[in-house]
Scaffold this motif. Structure first.
Motif, short mmCIF file in Angstrom:
data_model
loop_
_atom_site.label_atom_id
_atom_site.label_comp_id
_atom_site.label_asym_id
_atom_site.label_seq_id
_atom_site.Cartn_x
_atom_site.Cartn_y
_atom_site.Cartn_z
N UNK A 119 0.89 -1.24 -0.06
CA UNK A 119 -0.07 -0.14 0.17
C UNK A 119 0.81 1.37 0.06
N UNK A 120 0.58 2.13 -0.84
CA UNK A 120 1.39 3.48 -0.83
C UNK A 120 0.66 4.35 0.16
N UNK A 121 1.41 4.94 0.88
CA UNK A 121 0.95 5.67 2.10
C UNK A 121 2.07 7.20 1.99
N UNK A 122 1.11 8.11 2.47
CA UNK A 122 1.69 9.25 2.56
C UNK A 122 1.28 10.35 3.65
N UNK A 123 1.41 11.64 3.56
CA UNK A 123 1.19 12.63 4.27
C UNK A 123 -0.36 12.47 4.79
N UNK A 124 -0.66 12.41 6.18
CA UNK A 124 -2.09 12.10 6.60
C UNK A 124 -2.61 10.91 6.70
N UNK A 125 -2.16 10.02 6.03
CA UNK A 125 -2.65 8.48 6.18
C UNK A 125 -2.47 8.05 7.60
N UNK A 126 -3.46 7.28 7.79
CA UNK A 126 -3.67 6.41 9.26
C UNK A 126 -3.65 4.97 8.84
N UNK A 127 -3.05 3.89 9.33
CA UNK A 127 -3.18 2.64 9.18
C UNK A 127 -2.94 1.93 10.59
#
Length: 72
Positions: free
Chosen positions: A33-41
């Motif tokens: 999964x590509x994640x970036x600024x502001x993402x929550x996992x």
């Protein structure tokens, strides 16, 4: 920054316990999964996970919530 988070799959044969966590040199399979600024996992308990790549600087907060005993 941003990056690619891999969750799931199987840990390499050299898996070892460090405290209460398992650690290994690699894992096979899993979902990217590509994640970036502001993402929550959320990474569920006992789920292998690692960052396949990081672009720039990746700042994050990690929260480990201990399991509580269930009432009987």
């Amino acid at each position: 920054g941003s990056g690619v988070l891999v969750t799931g799959g199987k840990l390499a044969a050299d898996a070892r316990r460090t405290g209460t966590n398992l650690s290994a040199s690699a894992s096979a399979g899993g979902t990217e999964r590509r994640i970036g600024k502001g993402d929550v996992f959320i990474v569920p308990e006992n789920t292998p996970h690692w960052f396949k790549s990081v672009d720039g600087k990746l700042a994050m907060i990690s929260l480990h919530v201990p399991r509580t005993a269930t009432a009987k």
